[in-house]
Design a protein around this motif. Structure first.
Motif, PDB file in Angstrom:
ATOM      1  N   TRP A 130       0.843  -1.212   0.000  1.00 58.72           N
ATOM      2  CA  TRP A 130       0.000   0.000   0.000  1.00 58.72           C
ATOM      3  C   TRP A 130       0.874   1.258   0.000  1.00 58.72           C
ATOM      4  O   TRP A 130       0.609   2.234  -0.701  1.00 58.72           O
ATOM      5  CB  TRP A 130      -0.929  -0.026   1.216  1.00 58.72           C
ATOM      6  N   PHE A 174       1.292   4.634  -2.605  1.00 55.10           N
ATOM      7  CA  PHE A 174       1.418   6.043  -2.209  1.00 55.10           C
ATOM      8  C   PHE A 174       2.686   6.655  -2.814  1.00 55.10           C
ATOM      9  O   PHE A 174       2.672   7.772  -3.324  1.00 55.10           O
ATOM     10  CB  PHE A 174       1.484   6.176  -0.681  1.00 55.10           C
ATOM     11  N   LEU A 218      -3.624   9.828  -5.568  1.00 51.38           N
ATOM     12  CA  LEU A 218      -3.506  10.152  -4.141  1.00 51.38           C
ATOM     13  C   LEU A 218      -4.883  10.283  -3.499  1.00 51.38           C
ATOM     14  O   LEU A 218      -5.131   9.741  -2.418  1.00 51.38           O
ATOM     15  CB  LEU A 218      -2.738  11.475  -3.948  1.00 51.38           C
ATOM     16  N   VAL A 219      -5.778  10.990  -4.166  1.00 55.16           N
ATOM     17  CA  VAL A 219      -7.134  11.169  -3.629  1.00 55.16           C
ATOM     18  C   VAL A 219      -7.810   9.814  -3.478  1.00 55.16           C
ATOM     19  O   VAL A 219      -8.453   9.541  -2.457  1.00 55.16           O
ATOM     20  CB  VAL A 219      -7.975  12.112  -4.518  1.00 55.16           C
ATOM     21  N   LEU A 223      -6.434   6.800  -3.035  1.00 56.35           N
ATOM     22  CA  LEU A 223      -5.861   6.059  -1.896  1.00 56.35           C
ATOM     23  C   LEU A 223      -6.392   6.629  -0.577  1.00 56.35           C
ATOM     24  O   LEU A 223      -6.786   5.872   0.326  1.00 56.35           O
ATOM     25  CB  LEU A 223      -4.334   6.156  -1.917  1.00 56.35           C
ATOM     26  N   LEU A 224      -6.404   7.951  -0.471  1.00 53.05           N
ATOM     27  CA  LEU A 224      -6.874   8.583   0.763  1.00 53.05           C
ATOM     28  C   LEU A 224      -8.370   8.339   0.969  1.00 53.05           C
ATOM     29  O   LEU A 224      -8.838   8.177   2.100  1.00 53.05           O
ATOM     30  CB  LEU A 224      -6.580  10.091   0.731  1.00 53.05           C
ATOM     31  N   GLN A 272     -10.010   5.640   0.023  1.00 48.77           N
ATOM     32  CA  GLN A 272     -10.184   4.264   0.509  1.00 48.77           C
ATOM     33  C   GLN A 272      -9.837   4.166   1.997  1.00 48.77           C
ATOM     34  O   GLN A 272     -10.522   3.480   2.757  1.00 48.77           O
ATOM     35  CB  GLN A 272      -9.329   3.295  -0.308  1.00 48.77           C
ATOM     36  N   GLY A 273      -8.762   4.848   2.405  1.00 51.25           N
ATOM     37  CA  GLY A 273      -8.400   4.845   3.825  1.00 51.25           C
ATOM     38  C   GLY A 273      -9.495   5.488   4.668  1.00 51.25           C
ATOM     39  O   GLY A 273      -9.855   4.982   5.736  1.00 51.25           O
ATOM     40  N   LYS A 274     -10.034   6.596   4.170  1.00 58.04           N
ATOM     41  CA  LYS A 274     -11.099   7.295   4.911  1.00 58.04           C
ATOM     42  C   LYS A 274     -12.347   6.417   5.020  1.00 58.04           C
ATOM     43  O   LYS A 274     -12.975   6.339   6.095  1.00 58.04           O
ATOM     44  CB  LYS A 274     -11.440   8.616   4.218  1.00 58.04           C
ATOM     45  N   ALA A 308     -12.539   3.186   5.042  1.00 60.17           N
ATOM     46  CA  ALA A 308     -12.297   2.115   6.015  1.00 60.17           C
ATOM     47  C   ALA A 308     -12.350   2.681   7.435  1.00 60.17           C
ATOM     48  O   ALA A 308     -12.951   2.092   8.336  1.00 60.17           O
ATOM     49  CB  ALA A 308     -10.949   1.457   5.755  1.00 60.17           C
ATOM     50  N   ARG A 309     -11.729   3.846   7.650  1.00 56.68           N
ATOM     51  CA  ARG A 309     -11.701   4.440   8.997  1.00 56.68           C
ATOM     52  C   ARG A 309     -13.085   4.889   9.436  1.00 56.68           C
ATOM     53  O   ARG A 309     -13.489   4.676  10.580  1.00 56.68           O
ATOM     54  CB  ARG A 309     -10.730   5.627   9.020  1.00 56.68           C
ATOM     55  N   ASP A 310     -13.819   5.517   8.506  1.00 52.11           N
ATOM     56  CA  ASP A 310     -15.168   5.993   8.847  1.00 52.11           C
ATOM     57  C   ASP A 310     -16.093   4.824   9.174  1.00 52.11           C
ATOM     58  O   ASP A 310     -17.084   5.002   9.893  1.00 52.11           O
ATOM     59  CB  ASP A 310     -15.770   6.806   7.693  1.00 52.11           C
TER      60      ASP A 310
END
Lengths: 280, 280
Positions: free
Chosen positions: B248, B252, B264-265, B267-268, B270-272, B274-276
């Protein structure tokens, strides 16, 4: 310090908090704001962040003796250049962007006479966005880095420094490049890691996360577009920070693969010492 | 559920919290504890975690119908094997170790008849250690994973499940290997990353950290020896989790090096997402 009219360009979390802090502490006699997002501007008025909403950028700039630009990092230089011709002579401009060198590069030698810009970066924020999350105490006891550009305008630097002090913050001056190298490690890399860690979580294991995973990934909830712009504006330093981390992860990988308990303990001890050394 | 005598082997943060929770909720009529660390044992008595300090491991085991082993993960199997001969027939043993497969491997087929072991892992804790930090509410609404080993002893499994329910926790049963693969990602990798991120921070930039860095590195304050033992006992899965993260991070790195904002957007984003998706 007192500002006759403070103008905020962008009234989201940070801009809104600057407004609330300035009004609570009596720093700005009058706070004027402009935001492209009309709903945010209405909300800022309703929350008492602003005395007045300006109809456009130039109107906000014209009214103020101090203008604070609080828009995403990739739009700040353009907003400053668009606002500067409307500014009164003697007015001082600053911003709250998370990276500084690119902004300074874009502004160098392009401001009208009598208008001074000194970059700022308050080390305070949240993964939340918008004026609804603005807080009057956001800058209390936080550090604001100011990054004067050559040739340094001492009057503007001391006005911007005094302004942040008035909002309750400590202030440290640094060169824009040094700021960006440091923040790549202290802010941009943590965000990238938080995002990557959240990104590799298989959804079926989400139930098996606890507070540790949640704290480590909290930053991943930030706005993707805002953060992509921050990463892009600090590309070289973020890549260097990532390389530095890679080296450290390789040491962990070797110690793990070798089953070398002493090496694992030593790596963890160094991490603990660094973490324990931070103000809680 | 009620336990006539609950024995705790190890009365640190987790063992102490088991004792406090059991006493507050009236689960254990009598709580007996043993700890090699006499000061910890005294403190546990003084804090009301225990009714009685046992003079040795066998005495604690002999007294109890439920024994909970709360020592570092690399010592649990040995303590269980040492205690088992002293246990009464029908007694049930469990633990709170962060990894499960190695413990199960060490115990398989080695317990006396009438003594059953079912592993547990409460997904609750702190970077702090010792009975001073024990809390009666540590398990409230937390998940405890129980990992029965083949052949499954249904009576022991339901007793251990009922015990954790009585302390306020939710319970999920999983195989020990699946538990370890999942926890490598949800717990061990976050710890490793927090430690590495703290480890690469140059001391002169510590002042430039804010809440983001501090939250992301909170876990790094954990005990190095405890965590080295956890990593070692889950070596293969931690290495696999690290490899997954590396992939991963490479995405990046490529997006950054190419100045590819859209990548970049994404990847960010997907991270958001998962976190949300995690319970706050």
């Amino acid at each position: 310090m007192r500002v006759s009219t403070l103008a905020l360009v962008g009234v989201g979390l940070i801009g809104g908090s600057v407004g609330l802090a300035a009004r609570r502490r009596g720093v700005g006699t009058r706070v004027v704001g402009f935001d492209r997002d009309r709903a945010a501007l209405e909300q800022a008025l309703a929350r008492g962040i602003l005395d007045e909403a300006a109809p456009d950028l130039a109107a906000a700039a014209r009214a103020a003796d101090l203008v604070v630009f609080c828009t995403p990092v990739d739009t700040i230089a353009a907003h400053v250049l668009a606002a500067a011709p409307a500014c009164r002579p003697g007015s001082v401009l600053t911003d709250v962007g998370s990276t500084k060198a690119a902004i300074v590069r874009d502004l160098q030698g392009r401001l009208p006479a009598g208008v001074a810009f000194v970059g700022s970066h308050p080390l305070a924020g949240s993964e939340k966005n918008g004026p609804a999350f603005a807080r009057a105490d956001l800058f209390d006891d936080r550090l604001v880095v100011v990054t004067p550009m050559a040739p340094v305008d001492d009057r503007a630097l001391s006005r911007v420094t005094a302004f942040w002090h008035s909002l309750g913050a400590a202030v440290r001056a640094m060169g824009p490049e040094e700021h960006d190298r440091a923040l790549a490690l202290t802010s941009h890399l943590p965000h990238l890691l938080a995002s990557a860690l959240a990104g590799v979580l298989p959804p079926e294991w989400a139930e098996l996360t606890a507070t540790g995973f949640r704290d480590t990934t909290r930053l991943a909830a930030g706005d993707p577009a805002l953060w992509a712009a921050i990463f892009r504006s600090n590309q070289g330093s973020v890549l260097a920070a990532l390389e530095r981390l890679d080296g450290w992860l390789s040491r962990f990988r070797c110690a793990l693969a070798d089953g070398d308990t002493a090496a694992l303990v030593e790596l963890l001890r160094q991490g603990k010492a660094a973490r324990d050394g931070l103000v809680p």
